[in-house]
Design an enzyme around this catalytic site. Sequence first.
Site, mmCIF file in Angstrom:
data_model
loop_
_atom_site.group_PDB
_atom_site.id
_atom_site.type_symbol
_atom_site.label_atom_id
_atom_site.label_comp_id
_atom_site.label_asym_id
_atom_site.label_seq_id
_atom_site.Cartn_x
_atom_site.Cartn_y
_atom_site.Cartn_z
ATOM 1 N N ASP A 53 -9.539 3.374 2.059
ATOM 2 C CA ASP A 53 -9.614 2.924 3.460
ATOM 3 C C ASP A 53 -10.064 4.058 4.384
ATOM 4 O O ASP A 53 -10.857 3.826 5.307
ATOM 5 C CB ASP A 53 -8.244 2.426 3.949
ATOM 6 C CG ASP A 53 -7.828 1.118 3.298
ATOM 7 O OD1 ASP A 53 -8.712 0.300 2.988
ATOM 8 O OD2 ASP A 53 -6.606 0.911 3.101
ATOM 9 N N LYS B 242 0.813 -1.232 0.000
ATOM 10 C CA LYS B 242 0.000 0.000 0.000
ATOM 11 C C LYS B 242 0.843 1.278 0.000
ATOM 12 O O LYS B 242 0.414 2.292 -0.544
ATOM 13 C CB LYS B 242 -0.946 0.010 1.205
ATOM 14 C CG LYS B 242 -2.104 -0.965 1.091
ATOM 15 C CD LYS B 242 -3.061 -0.774 2.247
ATOM 16 C CE LYS B 242 -4.159 -1.820 2.216
ATOM 17 N NZ LYS B 242 -5.167 -1.586 3.253
#
Length: 269
Positions: free
Chosen positions: A99, A66
């Site tokens: 997220d 990520k």
Amino acid sequence: MITVYGVIGFPVGHSVSPAMHNAAFEALGMDCTYQAFEVKGERLQEAITGAKCLGFGGLNVTIPHKEAVIKFVKPDPVAAEIGAANTIDFKKMMAFNTDAPAAVDALRDNGVEIAKKNVLVLGAGGAARAVVYGLLKGRASVTIANRTPAKAADLASYMRARGDVFGTSFEGLPDKVRMADIIVNTTPVGMKWEDKPLVTRDMLDKTQAVFDLVYRPVETPLLKEAKAAGAKTVDGVSMLARQGARSFEIWTGVKPPLDVMERSARDAL
Ligand code: ATR
């Protein structure tokens, strides 16, 4: 021709994202498929270029890529500020972080308002970065407590321009928990069956809400403690489905069937 989507990570075999996205494609009658691809760090750039060249519709990026992904794909301003992305859109050739908004969506959709609330975030790693960003954007006051207090202090000073945020240790945790309206666990504690929750029922009461990012098991030891204290609970599947739904919308421009996605994730777990 079928459009291919996927998630790249390592390991990625237990991902429930394929079940979630394929259920959404099926529900909407879209000629698309979503698969999991195991990609090691040294092949990340090649994998992204390969997927683009093969005409993939989009990719999710998960642990441990990520942070690295934004070296290879231009991040949008939110992903750039968080320093991590979980979604690549090949049309715009841009990386997004779904997220952060998904954490806030999960709380709000479960009836937990965050504006002006005191939120205690446990952990100061990658997941915490996204959650703290989302909470501050939603005007919460955030205390980050971490096993390694220096990391909590670093994250708090990095995020300070965004709002009211403070970093601390686990020392005196029961009092820190009692002062919070909302407690969010971003650590992996709870994933292993032998894990003891960082927060226990004696620290909680029914006016509070507890949100655990851990989604395997769905009902974590922390959430069991919260339920026993009568606190409101929000589980990690709630956030998982919402980050997936936001990725889906970025790629397709189509409103995602969130209920279908969340149900299929719960079934797959
Ligand atoms: P992620 O990307 O999932 O957030 P990470 O960046 O490795 O993963 O961060 C993990 C976080 O969980 C860290 O805050 C870590 O604390 P340290 O900074 O002290 O390492 C925390 N963590 C991991 N295992 C933990 C444990 N057993 N007890 C308490 N905190 C833990």
